[in-house]
Design a protein around this motif. Structure first.
Motif, PDB file in Angstrom:
ATOM      1  N   MET A  62       0.796  -1.141   0.025  1.00  0.00           N
ATOM      2  CA  MET A  62       0.037   0.099   0.061  1.00  0.00           C
ATOM      3  C   MET A  62       0.879   1.366  -0.084  1.00  0.00           C
ATOM      4  O   MET A  62       0.498   2.064  -0.600  1.00  0.00           O
ATOM      5  CB  MET A  62      -1.017   0.047   1.086  1.00  0.00           C
ATOM      6  CG  MET A  62      -1.748   1.130   1.274  1.00  0.00           C
ATOM      7  SD  MET A  62      -3.207   1.243   2.651  1.00  0.00           S
ATOM      8  CE  MET A  62      -3.707   2.695   2.507  1.00  0.00           C
ATOM      9  N   ALA A  63       1.996   1.199   1.001  1.00  0.00           N
ATOM     10  CA  ALA A  63       2.795   2.529   0.856  1.00  0.00           C
ATOM     11  C   ALA A  63       3.403   2.812  -0.574  1.00  0.00           C
ATOM     12  O   ALA A  63       3.279   4.135  -0.884  1.00  0.00           O
ATOM     13  CB  ALA A  63       4.132   2.085   1.692  1.00  0.00           C
ATOM     14  N   GLN A  69       0.540   7.537  -5.761  1.00  0.00           N
ATOM     15  CA  GLN A  69      -0.781   8.465  -5.958  1.00  0.00           C
ATOM     16  C   GLN A  69      -0.322  10.101  -5.519  1.00  0.00           C
ATOM     17  O   GLN A  69      -0.492  10.929  -5.948  1.00  0.00           O
ATOM     18  CB  GLN A  69      -1.402   8.181  -4.737  1.00  0.00           C
ATOM     19  CG  GLN A  69      -2.572   9.126  -4.552  1.00  0.00           C
ATOM     20  CD  GLN A  69      -3.592   8.753  -3.447  1.00  0.00           C
ATOM     21  OE1 GLN A  69      -3.738   7.270  -2.961  1.00  0.00           O
ATOM     22  NE2 GLN A  69      -4.158   9.658  -2.724  1.00  0.00           N
ATOM     23  N   ILE A  70       0.902  10.127  -4.806  1.00  0.00           N
ATOM     24  CA  ILE A  70       1.732  11.302  -4.334  1.00  0.00           C
ATOM     25  C   ILE A  70       2.059  11.877  -5.583  1.00  0.00           C
ATOM     26  O   ILE A  70       2.033  13.116  -5.812  1.00  0.00           O
ATOM     27  CB  ILE A  70       2.349  11.338  -3.237  1.00  0.00           C
ATOM     28  CG1 ILE A  70       1.831  10.732  -1.829  1.00  0.00           C
ATOM     29  CG2 ILE A  70       3.228  12.635  -2.935  1.00  0.00           C
ATOM     30  CD1 ILE A  70       2.722  10.465  -0.750  1.00  0.00           C
ATOM     31  N   LYS A 125       3.754  11.996   5.112  1.00  0.00           N
ATOM     32  CA  LYS A 125       3.381  11.768   6.406  1.00  0.00           C
ATOM     33  C   LYS A 125       1.831  11.755   6.777  1.00  0.00           C
ATOM     34  O   LYS A 125       1.557  11.274   8.039  1.00  0.00           O
ATOM     35  CB  LYS A 125       4.263  12.887   7.385  1.00  0.00           C
ATOM     36  CG  LYS A 125       5.628  12.694   7.339  1.00  0.00           C
ATOM     37  CD  LYS A 125       6.238  13.733   7.912  1.00  0.00           C
ATOM     38  CE  LYS A 125       7.929  13.670   7.942  1.00  0.00           C
ATOM     39  NZ  LYS A 125       8.056  13.279   9.458  1.00  0.00           N
ATOM     40  N   GLN A 126       1.218  11.932   5.779  1.00  0.00           N
ATOM     41  CA  GLN A 126      -0.326  11.744   6.074  1.00  0.00           C
ATOM     42  C   GLN A 126      -0.884  10.597   5.428  1.00  0.00           C
ATOM     43  O   GLN A 126      -1.502   9.892   6.260  1.00  0.00           O
ATOM     44  CB  GLN A 126      -1.098  12.913   5.379  1.00  0.00           C
ATOM     45  CG  GLN A 126      -0.719  14.313   5.644  1.00  0.00           C
ATOM     46  CD  GLN A 126      -1.465  15.296   4.998  1.00  0.00           C
ATOM     47  OE1 GLN A 126      -1.728  15.130   3.961  1.00  0.00           O
ATOM     48  NE2 GLN A 126      -1.717  16.340   5.761  1.00  0.00           N
ATOM     49  N   ILE A 127      -0.410  10.096   4.337  1.00  0.00           N
ATOM     50  CA  ILE A 127      -1.033   8.955   3.669  1.00  0.00           C
ATOM     51  C   ILE A 127      -0.397   7.641   3.607  1.00  0.00           C
ATOM     52  O   ILE A 127      -0.902   6.657   3.006  1.00  0.00           O
ATOM     53  CB  ILE A 127      -1.659   9.352   2.276  1.00  0.00           C
ATOM     54  CG1 ILE A 127      -0.938   9.807   1.433  1.00  0.00           C
ATOM     55  CG2 ILE A 127      -2.966  10.773   2.770  1.00  0.00           C
ATOM     56  CD1 ILE A 127      -1.542   9.869   0.132  1.00  0.00           C
ATOM     57  N   VAL A 128       0.923   7.599   3.619  1.00  0.00           N
ATOM     58  CA  VAL A 128       1.788   6.410   3.211  1.00  0.00           C
ATOM     59  C   VAL A 128       1.858   5.569   4.649  1.00  0.00           C
ATOM     60  O   VAL A 128       2.408   6.056   5.406  1.00  0.00           O
ATOM     61  CB  VAL A 128       3.093   6.898   2.709  1.00  0.00           C
ATOM     62  CG1 VAL A 128       4.286   5.605   2.470  1.00  0.00           C
ATOM     63  CG2 VAL A 128       3.053   7.647   1.331  1.00  0.00           C
ATOM     64  N   PRO A 129       1.299   4.337   4.526  1.00  0.00           N
ATOM     65  CA  PRO A 129       1.243   3.605   5.868  1.00  0.00           C
ATOM     66  C   PRO A 129       2.706   3.014   6.298  1.00  0.00           C
ATOM     67  O   PRO A 129       3.050   1.900   5.922  1.00  0.00           O
ATOM     68  CB  PRO A 129       0.252   2.385   5.433  1.00  0.00           C
ATOM     69  CG  PRO A 129       0.287   2.537   3.762  1.00  0.00           C
ATOM     70  CD  PRO A 129       0.933   3.796   3.292  1.00  0.00           C
ATOM     71  N   ARG A 148      -5.972  11.775   9.858  1.00  0.00           N
ATOM     72  CA  ARG A 148      -6.821  10.754   9.738  1.00  0.00           C
ATOM     73  C   ARG A 148      -7.394  10.688   8.379  1.00  0.00           C
ATOM     74  O   ARG A 148      -8.230  11.651   7.787  1.00  0.00           O
ATOM     75  CB  ARG A 148      -7.886  10.528  10.716  1.00  0.00           C
ATOM     76  CG  ARG A 148      -7.521  10.501  12.160  1.00  0.00           C
ATOM     77  CD  ARG A 148      -8.989  10.123  12.874  1.00  0.00           C
ATOM     78  NE  ARG A 148      -9.820   8.942  12.281  1.00  0.00           N
ATOM     79  CZ  ARG A 148      -9.440   7.801  12.752  1.00  0.00           C
ATOM     80  NH1 ARG A 148      -8.260   7.710  13.574  1.00  0.00           N
ATOM     81  NH2 ARG A 148     -10.259   6.792  12.402  1.00  0.00           N
ATOM     82  N   PRO A 149      -6.557   9.865   7.454  1.00  0.00           N
ATOM     83  CA  PRO A 149      -7.248   9.930   6.117  1.00  0.00           C
ATOM     84  C   PRO A 149      -8.542   9.317   6.019  1.00  0.00           C
ATOM     85  O   PRO A 149      -8.989   8.344   6.524  1.00  0.00           O
ATOM     86  CB  PRO A 149      -6.063   8.997   5.376  1.00  0.00           C
ATOM     87  CG  PRO A 149      -5.024   8.552   6.334  1.00  0.00           C
ATOM     88  CD  PRO A 149      -5.573   8.762   7.665  1.00  0.00           C
TER      89      PRO A 149
END
Lengths: 155, 81, 155, 81
Positions: A62-63, A69-70, A125-129, A148-149
């Motif tokens: 997922m990362a 996506q970024i 730092k927000q959305i990469v698990p 919290r995404p």
């Protein structure tokens, strides 16, 4: 988009020369690279007074998808940005070791690559698990993320 | 249907395992899955309200549908970088 | 100031890993590195249609002093910035080769290092005495700078 | 006094040399030095109005004083990076 990209979750130290070389194209004149590293002293309550090391864990598949996506988000916002590299290290990292890298290439330095690199690390730092644990002399503490995404953070 | 839920960070530590298995009735939503986990894994229950769920590597809402074969993961807000 | 610094006018390719390592300290968590490189296609009138290579010349001793001055200017504007590296290559440089590097370290990514690196490269192009000549198939053209430093640009 | 003037880029190409020597009366300013260069080095004269002068590796004005032993350099606006 046909720009060069490199997205990786890895236990190896990124080679900045190699990553930069990946983003080189004849029309690239500027590359901005952010690198994050483990700081030696922490100040937050509840954490070990002195960080001995950090342990990073990732949901790797997922990362890497979220890194891609970024990159898409960056190209939407700064269409003149070309190649993008995003790397997150995992495993045991000592003070001073590189933890993360975001590099953005462009034709010129005024075409958004500085802003894009800054956006890239903020967004990572927000959305990469990825999660990190500070390991002190006698106990360990998982660092709490504060974003919290939602499904709006999907592509 | 049977689902394997991947766990990360604090969730993994709480469960003492990298993944857990749950059985939910079809059709199921993320909320149904969380309710089942809460009932069957008391060690995870306190952490669920603050946790995030990903379905097929996308952030999910309580209403997001979960189907057979979906990749489901449960983890705290991210803290990498 | 006792932050690490590295100012160089050199014919060698800068090693990004080595330069970044020079700026590492226990309280450094973020390093932003700008690298400039030779672009393959030029668009300006009067220049060779296709750049074959560039030739860089420097007034080396003054250039390194002006690099140190730029670092002082950065610390005045962004006092949380720590180590600073500025490198200018000279000699014959082919398309894709790195020409310049500006790296700024800080504790965190929000402490001005992005802005400082941007300022550093902008300022380098104003006051560091370096000149480049585009060498085409049949003739060469010195690139004209458009900034006229005055004594106000001294430290 | 005798001064050696370092030349760079287009100035070096115009002169065909890396440095030139001039003699100026003391006390001298940058303007005095430029006037002498203009008279003695016709190849450089057309480029002087757009050129920059550094004295001891600092950007100088026409009124900047030049003393014996000073390091003087003449060059066009910079174009590096």
């Amino acid at each position: 988009m046909s720009h060069p990209t490199y997205f990786a979750v890895t236990t190896d130290t990124p080679d900045l020369n190699a990553v930069t070389a990946l983003l080189k194209q004849p029309d690239v004149g500027a590359i901005i690279t952010f690198t994050g590293s483990v700081r030696g002293a922490t100040r937050r309550d509840g954490l070990p007074a002195q960080t001995l090391h950090l342990e990073y864990e990732a949901y790797a598949r997922m990362a890497e998808e979220k890194m891609a996506q970024i990159a898409e988000e960056i190209w939407e916002r700064w269409p003149l940005v070309k190649g993008i590299a995003i790397v997150q290290r995992v495993g045991t990292l000592q003070v001073g070791e590189m933890t993360t890298l975001v590099a953005c290439a462009a034709g010129h330095r005024d075409q958004g690559a500085f802003e894009a690199a800054r956006y890239g690390i903020d967004r990572l730092k927000q959305i990469v698990p990825v999660w990190k644990k500070e390991v002190g002399a006698d106990h360990s503490v998982w660092i709490e993320g504060d974003y919290r995404p939602t499904s709006a953070d999907n592509n | 249907m049977n689902l394997t839920i991947q766990l990360f960070a604090t969730l993994k530590d709480r469960a003492g395992e990298r993944h857990i298995d749950v059985t939910v009735a079809e059709p199921a939503t993320v909320a149904d899955v969380l309710n089942t986990i809460s009932a069957e894994y008391p060690a995870l229950a306190p952490a669920l309200p603050s946790s995030l769920v990903a379905v097929n590597r996308q952030f999910a809402e309580p209403t997001t549908r979960v189907d057979v074969g979906d990749e489901v993961a449960l983890f705290p807000p991210v803290s990498g970088g």
